[in-house]
Write an enzyme that holds these catalytic residues in place. Sequence first.
Site, PDB file in Angstrom:
ATOM      1  N   HIS A 206      19.833  25.936  -4.739  1.00  0.00           N
ATOM      2  CA  HIS A 206      19.384  25.628  -3.376  1.00  0.00           C
ATOM      3  C   HIS A 206      20.384  24.824  -2.553  1.00  0.00           C
ATOM      4  CE1 HIS A 206      18.548  21.738  -5.179  1.00  0.00           C
ATOM      5  NE2 HIS A 206      18.458  21.253  -3.966  1.00  0.00           N
TER       6      HIS A 206
HETATM    7  C1  UD1 Z   1      16.190  18.902   0.042  1.00  0.00           C
HETATM    8  C2  UD1 Z   1      17.161  17.755  -0.255  1.00  0.00           C
HETATM    9  C3  UD1 Z   1      17.859  17.980  -1.581  1.00  0.00           C
HETATM   10  C4  UD1 Z   1      16.845  18.218  -2.682  1.00  0.00           C
HETATM   11  C5  UD1 Z   1      15.930  19.372  -2.282  1.00  0.00           C
HETATM   12  C6  UD1 Z   1      14.880  19.661  -3.325  1.00  0.00           C
HETATM   13  C7  UD1 Z   1      18.164  16.643   1.695  1.00  0.00           C
HETATM   14  C8  UD1 Z   1      19.402  16.465   2.471  1.00  0.00           C
HETATM   15  N1  UD1 Z   1      18.177  17.620   0.767  1.00  0.00           N
HETATM   16  O1  UD1 Z   1      16.962  20.083   0.191  1.00  0.00           O
HETATM   17  O2  UD1 Z   1      18.613  16.834  -1.899  1.00  0.00           O
HETATM   18  O3  UD1 Z   1      17.533  18.525  -3.875  1.00  0.00           O
HETATM   19  O4  UD1 Z   1      15.282  19.039  -1.039  1.00  0.00           O
HETATM   20  O5  UD1 Z   1      14.242  20.879  -3.043  1.00  0.00           O
HETATM   21  O6  UD1 Z   1      17.208  15.950   1.935  1.00  0.00           O
HETATM   22  N2  UD1 Z   1      11.817  25.131   3.593  1.00  0.00           N
HETATM   23  C9  UD1 Z   1      10.638  25.843   3.635  1.00  0.00           C
HETATM   24  N3  UD1 Z   1       9.499  25.248   3.169  1.00  0.00           N
HETATM   25  C10 UD1 Z   1       9.484  23.974   2.686  1.00  0.00           C
HETATM   26  C11 UD1 Z   1      10.701  23.247   2.671  1.00  0.00           C
HETATM   27  C12 UD1 Z   1      11.848  23.843   3.108  1.00  0.00           C
HETATM   28  O7  UD1 Z   1      10.613  27.004   4.047  1.00  0.00           O
HETATM   29  O8  UD1 Z   1       8.421  23.489   2.287  1.00  0.00           O
HETATM   30  C13 UD1 Z   1      13.061  25.788   4.061  1.00  0.00           C
HETATM   31  C14 UD1 Z   1      13.332  25.608   5.514  1.00  0.00           C
HETATM   32  O9  UD1 Z   1      13.865  26.791   5.979  1.00  0.00           O
HETATM   33  C15 UD1 Z   1      14.385  24.529   5.538  1.00  0.00           C
HETATM   34  C16 UD1 Z   1      15.122  24.757   4.253  1.00  0.00           C
HETATM   35  O10 UD1 Z   1      14.147  25.250   3.343  1.00  0.00           O
HETATM   36  O11 UD1 Z   1      15.178  24.598   6.660  1.00  0.00           O
HETATM   37  C17 UD1 Z   1      15.764  23.544   3.680  1.00  0.00           C
HETATM   38  O12 UD1 Z   1      14.828  22.466   3.525  1.00  0.00           O
HETATM   39  P1  UD1 Z   1      15.339  20.935   3.621  1.00  0.00           P
HETATM   40  O13 UD1 Z   1      14.187  20.026   3.383  1.00  0.00           O
HETATM   41  O14 UD1 Z   1      16.125  20.736   4.863  1.00  0.00           O
HETATM   42  O15 UD1 Z   1      16.373  20.802   2.456  1.00  0.00           O
HETATM   43  P2  UD1 Z   1      16.364  21.354   0.955  1.00  0.00           P
HETATM   44  O16 UD1 Z   1      17.360  22.433   0.884  1.00  0.00           O
HETATM   45  O17 UD1 Z   1      14.981  21.623   0.467  1.00  0.00           O
END
Ligand code: UD1
Length: 371
Positions: A206
């Site tokens: 991820h």
């Molecule tokens: C975040 C953390 C990372 C951690 C990871 C665990 C930061 C900078 N990164 O990364 O350190 O290892 O969580 O999973 O805080 N999305 C969904 N549904 C959700 C959550 C996310 O669809 O419930 C999608 C969205 O398109 C979003 C993308 O995933 O833009 C990324 O989510 P985000 O919370 O920004 O970062 P992670 O990649 O999950």
Amino acid sequence: MRVVYVIGTRPNFVKTAPVIAAMRDRHPEGRHVIVHTGQHYDRAMSEVFFEELGVPTPDHMLEVGSGTHAVQTARTMERLEPVLLAEEPDLLVVPGDVNSTLAAVLVATKLQLPVAHVESGLRSFDMTMPEEVNRIVADRFSEYLFMHSEEAVGNLRAEGIPDERMHMVGNTMIDTLVALRERIDAAGSPARLGVEEDAYALVTLHRPALVDGPLLGATVAQLAALSEQLPVVFPVHPRTRKMMEAAGAGADAPGLLLSEPLGYLDFLSLVAGARAVLTDSGGIQEETTYLGIPCFTLRDNTERPVTVELGTNRLLGLDPGAIASIPGALAERSDAPAEPPPLWDGHAAERIADVLLAAYPAADLAATTSA
Ligand code: UD1
């Protein structure tokens, strides 16, 4: 004593659940307030974990959702500040290194509220990782630094942090694993997914460095190739799913099984039954070390070097081509499971509660008076 716990992402829930439980257990008269920032919001990324880990329903839902780093962090800060002003906590507890944690530490520090940071002192020395920035800020401004491995001490000292703030307590993520071990063992996820114990590779990916750019297509192609020798189970994080769709990186191979993100019990059941795990996650490097499962990490560095020193984890580099080396490496390695690092024993959260409650004698007093 009033304590606010700020959590927002899947790994936060796993790391903080035992801390909330230990604090409530030892100080039932206190006010324990759970704030869910909503950084993760899909049912499979959030609610499932609350149910399985027994975390009480949050008192405040900030619903910040997704966004750029600035937007996500700023939104969390804006929505958390009034909550802290209303709750007037004596202490904030934050875990790990995600944007929710960064935002919470900044808001609390500006309000002159003491912060306890769980999983302190980890460093990848790679400032291109958003988490590295978050870790440094969280440690710089936290009063209580709870560490789970020795190298954290040197990392924090090198940044001028005094020893009085450091507490070696062990690993709360492993507390959760120990507490739920029977349910993990009973979950039977490999059979349900149609793979044989000890005869599949489990994959999670991820991180932006891997999935947000051109490496993703090559990685998926390598997974398809690997699956011809060893079936591959790949629960796909929403970020990765989105990027795969955008890049048209299809994963059509009979041995490659893609799934939605899994809950904690199902996922750990798959880890425990795997022949090998391939990941770019931080926490999974630790869980495989505890369970003695060979882990291959698709990154150039790790903030968890103890997992490599103990021999369960091998850094492949940020190089999809290195996935082809996994079957050979598995054939070579001995099956002797490593001993987990000291204090990865299921009791870290109790040690954290001991430190925090001793630092707030008024909490003991209030508990005694009203008892
Ligand atoms: C975040 C953390 C990372 C951690 C990871 C665990 C930061 C900078 N990164 O990364 O350190 O290892 O969580 O999973 O805080 N999305 C969904 N549904 C959700 C959550 C996310 O669809 O419930 C999608 C969205 O398109 C979003 C993308 O995933 O833009 C990324 O989510 P985000 O919370 O920004 O970062 P992670 O990649 O999950």
